[in-house]
Design an enzyme around this catalytic site. Structure first.
Site, PDB file in Angstrom:
ATOM      1  N   HIS A 303     -29.243 -25.135 -72.929  1.00  0.00           N
ATOM      2  CA  HIS A 303     -29.697 -25.949 -73.880  1.00  0.00           C
ATOM      3  C   HIS A 303     -31.041 -25.560 -74.302  1.00  0.00           C
ATOM      4  CE1 HIS A 303     -30.444 -29.489 -76.171  1.00  0.00           C
ATOM      5  NE2 HIS A 303     -29.238 -29.819 -76.208  1.00  0.00           N
ATOM      6  N   ASP A 360     -21.056 -30.398 -73.711  1.00  0.00           N
ATOM      7  CA  ASP A 360     -19.765 -29.927 -73.929  1.00  0.00           C
ATOM      8  C   ASP A 360     -18.878 -29.413 -73.088  1.00  0.00           C
ATOM      9  OD1 ASP A 360     -20.418 -30.346 -76.861  1.00  0.00           O
ATOM     10  OD2 ASP A 360     -21.603 -28.658 -77.122  1.00  0.00           O
TER      11      ASP A 360
END
Ligand code: CMC
Length: 426
Positions: A303, A360
């Protein structure tokens, strides 16, 4: 502690004010820098740039903290409901009981779509990706709800925000039902937001969807986890589109288009496809080696902001276990995911780069267990993120210092030259 930074170029120095937020890093204000110095700052992927001031969402990526209006995501996911979080994001505070009743009523009574809107779906191929349908359909809302397009009218802005939050589940469910070749299901006002959505997705004329509190709660929690995430790519897209004065239906359609990319919201579909490709635990080492050889990325990992556990991923993982256990599903891909996570988290490649599972990684397995095909995963993300997008859009509009967004560039192309007629070229 100084309240200014000084930047020296050649023999000239420029004082740049330092602005303080309520928490998080201070920022160096470069707004007047070009005018004063004739230099731009250069930050193409915004890795060091605060693009706006906001009071909505705060992330501390090193500590793995995510707050909405100050409230930790874990508490909201455990104790709140998606509609309450919508009120919080949109209006700044958790609602009182009366405020919530009014808000819920407003949203519920905007869930229906104009009857003619249904024929709009027929223009899509049956095998169209539902995200393609979403991008087109949400943009088309402006053609049906022209009475709330005046962005300078606060009441119309509010109605558009409510319409978007309310109609998104109806559109998403229609995109799903259309892809399955099944008739559309009309929303029911007596159902909760998440229950209504699940019913619109899974009811068929021959058999009504049977309410299932486990699935409803999981759906609501998944919506909460995706509701907002500060100035990510799609939210920045919505803000930039809105900065020109574009109406919210156009801006949210732009946000949906951006979200679809595999580095952003499209990663949930790709993460499940990756797990399917790996197939069994024995194949993990070879797959991880391929990641380290830079053949592909580990989807659902890494991320831009989190250099620690994504706090949403922790709740998502717990929700995944709960859903599978309560539904009695033994999905072999969960074992692949758990082992893959373990292998990655103990490998220096991932440790050195501070790569952790993101939201996710476990969402696909959960949504699959709930009955959604993988093409719907990013649609569900878009549905939930709509409140974040519209809250950020609203905040931008309410800021009296709003200006059209207009980045500049480091130009490295040809300098001025004279046109050459075709017979004299080459
Ligand atoms: N697998 C393998 N290596 C990775 C990954 C990954 N998933 N993510 C980052 N890296 C490596 C990258 O190659 C780079 O290595 P090096 O410094 O040796 O070149 C290093 O880690 C830093 O990565 P980066 O590309 O500078 O990081 P970024 O901030 O530009 O990208 C990201 C962030 C999310 C796009 C990226 O981590 C990624 O592509 N992840 C996979 C896609 C994914 O799961 N996206 C969902 C994000 S969470 C949902 C959302 O909010 O949208």
């Amino acid at each position: 502690m100084t309240d200014k930074a000084t930047l020296t170029i050649g023999d000239k120095s420029y004082d740049l004010p330092i602005l303080k937020g309520s928490t998080g890093p201070d920022v160096v204000d470069v707004r007047k820098f070009y005018g004063d110095s004739d230099h731009f700052t250069f930050d193409p992927a915004f890795t060091s740039t605060a693009s706006c001031e906001s009071k909505i969402t705060y992330i501390d990526g090193d500590a793995g903290i995510l707050l909405h209006r100050g409230y930790p995501i874990g508490q909201l996911a455990e104790e709140s409901s998606f509609l309450e979080v919508c009120h919080l994001l949109l209006n700044g505070e958790l609602p009182t009981a009366d405020e919530f009743a009014k808000f819920e009523h407003n949203i519920t009574y905007h869930t229906m779509l104009h009857a003619q809107f249904d024929s709009f779906f027929q223009g899509f191929r049956r095998d169209a990706h539902p995200m393609a349908v979403m991008t087109g359909a949400v943009g088309a809302l402006s053609a049906f709800y022209a009475d709330s397009l005046n962005v300078d009218d606060p009441k119309q802005r509010e109605i558009s925000a409510h319409r978007l939050i309310a109609k998104m589940p109806t559109i998403a469910a229609r995109a799903f039902q259309y892809s399955q070749g099944r008739p559309f299901v009309t929303p029911r006002n007596e159902l909760s937001y998440s229950e209504n959505f699940l019913r619109m997705c899974f009811s068929v004329p021959a058999e009504d969807w049977v309410p299932n509190p486990i699935l409803t709660r999981a759906m609501d929690r998944i919506f909460i986890l995706h509701a907002d995430h500060e100035q990510n790519a799609s939210t920045s897209t919505v803000r930039l589109a809105g900065s020109s004065g574009a109406h919210p239906f156009a801006c949210i359609a732009a946000g949906i288009a951006c979200l679809w990319g595999p580095s952003h919201g499209g990663a949930n579909q790709e993460a499940l496809e990756m797990l399917e490709e790996i197939g069994t635990v024995e194949n993990i080492p070879a797959y991880v080696q391929g990641v380290k050889d830079r053949k592909y990325k580990l989807m659902g990992f890494g991320h831009r902001v989190y250099k620690n556990f994504d706090p949403r991923a922790k709740v998502m993982q717990k929700t995944c276990y709960e859903v599978l256990e309560q539904l009695g599903i033994n999905d072999p891909l969960l074992h692949v995911a758990m082992e893959l996570e373990k292998v990655a988290l103990s490998d220096p490649y991932f440790i050195d780069r501070k790569l952790y599972p993101n939201i996710d990684f476990y969402s696909g397995i959960t949504l699959r267990a709930m009955g959604f095909p993988k093409e719907m995963f990013t649609v569900l993300f878009a549905l939930a993120r709509t409140v974040g997008w519209i809250s950020q859009w609203k905040e931008m509009f309410e800021d009296p210092s709003r200006k059209i967004g207009r980045p500049r560039q480091l130009y490295t192309g040809a300098t001025q030259r004279d046109y050459v007629p075709v017979d004299k070229r080459g």
